[in-house]
Design an enzyme around this catalytic site. Sequence first.
Site, PDB file in Angstrom:
ATOM      1  N   GLU A   1     -15.611 -24.596   1.691  1.00  0.00           N
ATOM      2  CA  GLU A   1     -14.273 -24.264   0.766  1.00  0.00           C
ATOM      3  C   GLU A   1     -12.684 -24.922   1.646  1.00  0.00           C
ATOM      4  O   GLU A   1     -12.032 -25.813   1.442  1.00  0.00           O
ATOM      5  CB  GLU A   1     -13.581 -22.912   0.232  1.00  0.00           C
ATOM      6  CG  GLU A   1     -14.917 -22.307  -1.072  1.00  0.00           C
ATOM      7  CD  GLU A   1     -15.100 -23.521  -1.801  1.00  0.00           C
ATOM      8  OE1 GLU A   1     -14.224 -24.257  -2.295  1.00  0.00           O
ATOM      9  OE2 GLU A   1     -15.926 -23.780  -2.436  1.00  0.00           O
TER      10      GLU A   1
ATOM     11  N   GLU B   1      -5.208 -26.568  -0.301  1.00  0.00           N
ATOM     12  CA  GLU B   1      -6.041 -27.722  -1.093  1.00  0.00           C
ATOM     13  C   GLU B   1      -4.555 -29.157  -0.315  1.00  0.00           C
ATOM     14  O   GLU B   1      -3.157 -28.996   0.378  1.00  0.00           O
ATOM     15  CB  GLU B   1      -5.624 -28.293  -2.604  1.00  0.00           C
ATOM     16  CG  GLU B   1      -6.824 -27.594  -2.607  1.00  0.00           C
ATOM     17  CD  GLU B   1      -7.384 -27.308  -4.162  1.00  0.00           C
ATOM     18  OE1 GLU B   1      -6.646 -29.268  -4.967  1.00  0.00           O
ATOM     19  OE2 GLU B   1      -7.719 -27.386  -5.669  1.00  0.00           O
TER      20      GLU B   1
END
Length: 335
Positions: A156, A174
């Site tokens: 991730e 992100e």
Amino acid sequence: MRSIILTTRLILILLSATLLLNAKCHSTPINYDATNMPVIKKTPVSSFLSEAEFNSLFPMHDKFYSYASFIKAINELGDIKVKVTRRSTSIFQFIRTDEVTGKSTIVRQDADWTETWAKTKPDTSYIIDYGAFCSGSSLQLDKKELAAFFAQIAHETRHGEDGKYNDGLMFTHELNTALTYIADNDDYPAVKGKKYYGRGPMQLSYNGNYGYASTCIFGDKNVLLNDPDLVQNDPVIAFKTAIYFWMTPQLPKPSAHDVMTGIWQPSAADKAAGRTPGFGMTVNIVNGLIECNKGDNIQSMNDRIGYYQHFLKLMGVSDPNCACSCGNMKPYTQQ
């Protein structure tokens, strides 16, 4: 690689924003009961994972993700248990117990909980013991579970060299922070002006997930709903959200912890859908709609498997009968 991960995550969220951690959407009861599980002697993760070993597993990790923060998160969250009781199909009560103070508090009770009609409905419940994270089964199984957890958070947050598995725990959030990741949620409504894009080791996303995590971790849904940036600014909180995600069932999904420790056993419906215990099932839990039931050539799924096998080897354990792929597993869909 990173751009691919971000794109698939966005697609997943658009497909299943109301599925993940939005318990009111589900009607299928979880198919195991952890309420009366025996007390197990716990083995601290720090007793079998040193700082030097952690750094060797994540040689390129951002300094934000320190060993000290990881162990502190385990220890602090390990004092928390949450009993989740569901009445009828969509009415919930959460009782959070702090084992340090011995205090138990109702931290969520849905509006219809005390209605006469609701009281006539059967209850189902289970207990989430965050202190059982990679602790108490056996040293070999604890290490295997930790390898699986590390594989998921490494994938991730990776940013580096494909196939070397040295590039985990690098991103704290992100890249595209313009996305708000907001969905209608009566229990965990978004706060005006806040964005709930992916943050932390598990890239926690969406207001529903932030609110649920905050309820379990802090006993107050508003902590992370009001300040989601805590997950990218406080490393201990960041790791707590990853541990929370790993340990908390997302109905009708089991928790990844229960899968890796053998607590979860597939129902007849799970078996028919190809869902079996093993690392592949944890991929189904984390990102099933994107990566599962598509055969064995999905790059992101294979990256997770590669990390798992890499970490198993470095930690001196093996999983010779690993059901690592979810290529033939049907993902969970909204019910």
